[in-house]
Design a protein around this motif. Structure first.
Motif, short mmCIF file in Angstrom:
data_model
loop_
_atom_site.label_atom_id
_atom_site.label_comp_id
_atom_site.label_asym_id
_atom_site.label_seq_id
_atom_site.Cartn_x
_atom_site.Cartn_y
_atom_site.Cartn_z
N THR A 146 -4.39 13.15 13.08
CA THR A 146 -4.25 14.46 13.72
C THR A 146 -3.22 14.40 14.84
O THR A 146 -3.27 13.51 15.68
CB THR A 146 -5.62 14.90 14.28
OG1 THR A 146 -6.56 14.87 13.21
CG2 THR A 146 -5.55 16.30 14.85
N CYS A 147 -2.30 15.36 14.85
CA CYS A 147 -1.24 15.39 15.87
C CYS A 147 -1.88 15.60 17.24
O CYS A 147 -2.68 16.52 17.43
CB CYS A 147 -0.25 16.50 15.56
SG CYS A 147 0.94 16.76 16.88
N GLU A 148 -1.51 14.72 18.19
CA GLU A 148 -2.12 14.82 19.52
C GLU A 148 -1.57 16.01 20.31
O GLU A 148 -2.21 16.52 21.22
CB GLU A 148 -1.82 13.54 20.31
CG GLU A 148 -2.53 12.32 19.76
CD GLU A 148 -1.81 11.02 20.11
OE1 GLU A 148 -0.91 11.05 20.96
OE2 GLU A 148 -2.15 10.00 19.49
N ASP A 149 -0.37 16.43 19.95
CA ASP A 149 0.27 17.51 20.71
C ASP A 149 -0.38 18.86 20.45
O ASP A 149 -0.64 19.62 21.37
CB ASP A 149 1.75 17.59 20.35
CG ASP A 149 2.60 17.00 21.44
OD1 ASP A 149 2.14 16.01 22.04
OD2 ASP A 149 3.69 17.54 21.69
N CYS A 150 -0.61 19.16 19.18
CA CYS A 150 -1.11 20.49 18.84
C CYS A 150 -2.58 20.40 18.41
O CYS A 150 -3.16 21.40 17.99
CB CYS A 150 -0.28 21.12 17.74
SG CYS A 150 -0.32 20.16 16.21
N HIS A 151 -3.17 19.23 18.50
CA HIS A 151 -4.56 18.99 18.09
C HIS A 151 -4.81 19.46 16.66
O HIS A 151 -5.88 19.99 16.35
CB HIS A 151 -5.54 19.65 19.06
CG HIS A 151 -5.31 19.20 20.47
ND1 HIS A 151 -5.66 17.95 20.90
CD2 HIS A 151 -4.74 19.82 21.52
CE1 HIS A 151 -5.31 17.81 22.17
NE2 HIS A 151 -4.74 18.93 22.56
N PRO A 203 6.43 26.26 15.05
CA PRO A 203 5.74 25.00 14.75
C PRO A 203 5.81 24.02 15.91
O PRO A 203 6.76 24.04 16.68
CB PRO A 203 6.52 24.44 13.55
CG PRO A 203 7.52 25.46 13.16
CD PRO A 203 7.66 26.45 14.28
N CYS A 204 4.77 23.21 16.01
CA CYS A 204 4.73 22.11 16.99
C CYS A 204 5.93 21.20 16.72
O CYS A 204 6.16 20.82 15.57
CB CYS A 204 3.42 21.35 16.79
SG CYS A 204 3.35 19.73 17.52
N ASP A 205 6.71 20.86 17.75
CA ASP A 205 7.91 20.07 17.46
C ASP A 205 7.61 18.59 17.30
O ASP A 205 8.45 17.80 16.92
CB ASP A 205 9.02 20.33 18.49
CG ASP A 205 8.69 19.69 19.83
OD1 ASP A 205 7.48 19.43 20.05
OD2 ASP A 205 9.61 19.49 20.64
N MET A 206 6.38 18.20 17.58
CA MET A 206 5.98 16.81 17.38
C MET A 206 5.70 16.53 15.91
O MET A 206 6.08 15.51 15.37
CB MET A 206 4.73 16.54 18.22
CG MET A 206 4.42 15.10 18.41
SD MET A 206 5.51 14.35 19.62
CE MET A 206 4.53 12.92 20.03
N CYS A 207 5.01 17.45 15.25
CA CYS A 207 4.59 17.20 13.86
C CYS A 207 5.28 18.14 12.88
O CYS A 207 5.01 18.11 11.68
CB CYS A 207 3.08 17.34 13.72
SG CYS A 207 2.48 19.01 14.07
N GLY A 208 6.15 19.00 13.38
CA GLY A 208 6.88 19.91 12.50
C GLY A 208 5.99 20.93 11.83
O GLY A 208 6.33 21.47 10.78
ZN LIG Z 1 1.62 18.92 16.21
#
Ligand SMILES: [Zn+2]
Ligand SMILES: [Zn+2]
Length: 381
Positions: A146-151, A203-208
């Motif tokens: 799970t992406c930590e940035d956008c949970h 979109p979250c730029d960490m996980c696209g």
């Molecule tokens: Zn994300």
């Protein structure tokens, strides 16, 4: 590729960059050079390079080794950890990326449904001693978590979900192709929304926008006492993370129990061999053998008249029974009756008297010269 480039240079980060910066730089690079999205003929090689740099710099141990020794495999590796390269049976990095960048979600037709994470499989090898007492093993492997940035939502702050414009919310796109059989219609998961039916405006730029990202995972696996080779342990939620917050798959750990040099195993029973001197086998004796558990000594009663290969069963010293805590299988000891290979003078005389009493005809006595040599050997020993 010629000279190996510096990993920090490959990802374009400073040497003191934190994990977050490294992850971000990696994902940006990976999206640029992934062979599925790049037209560059060297994309494959560049992707491998980026991948390798990330796999080292994202792992604190490997990164420390790299900083110190210029190689990820510095001294001290292979300590308590199981190297993922020999335990992964599930997905390699390439599989993870192909699922990440190119519609890896495969499922039957129907309406859009958020893709659950897949189960992943790894193999864990333990020694027979570890299987006997139970143990905790640290395993490391690569997975999408799970992406930590956008949970896991896949959206930047304040982002909204909307219907996917490409598939109009169905999650599938239909293509019609002409063939010699006429028109062939096929449907496949929508490449825009990965079959989800919705897209995120920002979109979250960490996980696209996926809500998940590649990570190197290290977890402790509790191996119960008495485990048999081939048993599978399921670790809930430690497989691939689901698309945009959908449930994660499980990690399935197949346990292999390594061969032992002294014990063979059959179910909960253990087999071993013990040397018994000839006279002790004839007269009966007690021998001590080391058990499978730490510092365990097992007294084995060898009855008078034991022959070579006879088995003596000792209850309660086999493997712990995984179905019945506190109980153990049997230890089955095979007697290897040994005759002395070399005799001192007095031993030889005693044995000759014994043979005479048994009415046996034995080989003639040694020459005088042999006996002198034997006597000298005895003194020297
Ligand atoms: Zn994300
Ligand atoms: Zn779509």
């Amino acid at each position: 590729m010629a000279e190996k480039r510096d990993y920090y240079e490959v990802l374009g980060v400073e040497r003191d960059a934190d994990q977050r910066t490294i992850k971000r730089a990696f994902l940006k690079k990976a999206r640029e050079v992934h062979p599925d999205v790049s037209d560059d003929p060297d994309a494959e090689a560049k992707f491998k390079e980026v991948n390798e740099a990330y796999s080292v710099l994202s792992d604190e141990q490997k990164r420390a080794n790299y900083d110190r020794f210029g190689s990820a495999d510095g001294p001290g590796m292979g300590s308590g950890y199981v190297d993922f390269s020999d335990i992964f049976g599930g997905m390699g990095m390439d599989d993870i990326f192909s699922s990440f960048f190119g519609g890896g979600s495969s499922r039957g037709g129907g309406t859009a449904r958020r893709t659950h994470g897949r189960d992943m499989a790894i193999t864990l090898t333990v020694t027979l001693e570890e299987a006997a007492r139970g143990c905790t093993k640290t395993v490391s492997y690569d997975r999408l978590s799970t992406c930590e940035d956008c949970h896991g939502t896949g959206g930047a702050d304040g982002a909204k979900e909307k219907q996917c414009p490409r598939c109009h919310g169905t999650g599938f796109v239909t293509t019609v192709q002409r063939s010699i059989f006429g028109q062939v219609q096929s449907s496949s998961p929508c490449p825009e929304c990965h079959g989800d039916g919705t897209v995120i405006d920002r979109p979250c730029d960490m996980c696209g926008g996926q809500g998940r990202m590649p990570t190197h995972e290290k977890i402790d696996i509790e191996v119960p006492a008495g485990i048999a080779s081939g048993r599978q342990l399921r670790v809930r939620g430690y497989g691939e993370a689901g698309f945009r917050g959908a449930p994660s798959g499980d990690l399935i750990v197949s346990v292999q129990v390594a061969e032992h040099d002294r014990f063979q195993r059959s179910g909960d029973d253990l087999f071993c061999t013990v040397d018994v001197p000839m006279a002790s086998a004839a007269l009966g004796c007690t021998v001590e053998v080391a058990g499978i558990l730490d510092d365990e000594r097992v007294k084995v009663e060898i009855p008078a008249g034991t022959q070579f290969g006879d088995a003596i069963t000792v209850d309660g010293y086999g493997m712990p029974c995984s179905g019945a805590p506190g109980t153990r299988g049997r230890l089955i000891v095979r007697a290897a009756v040994r005759v002395p290979e070399k005799l001192t003078g007095p031993q030889r005389e005693a044995l000759e008297r014994f043979a005479e009493a048994m009415g046996e005809t034995t080989a003639p006595r040694k020459t005088v010269g042999d006996r002198i040599r034997d006597a000298i050997d005895d003194i020297l020993e």
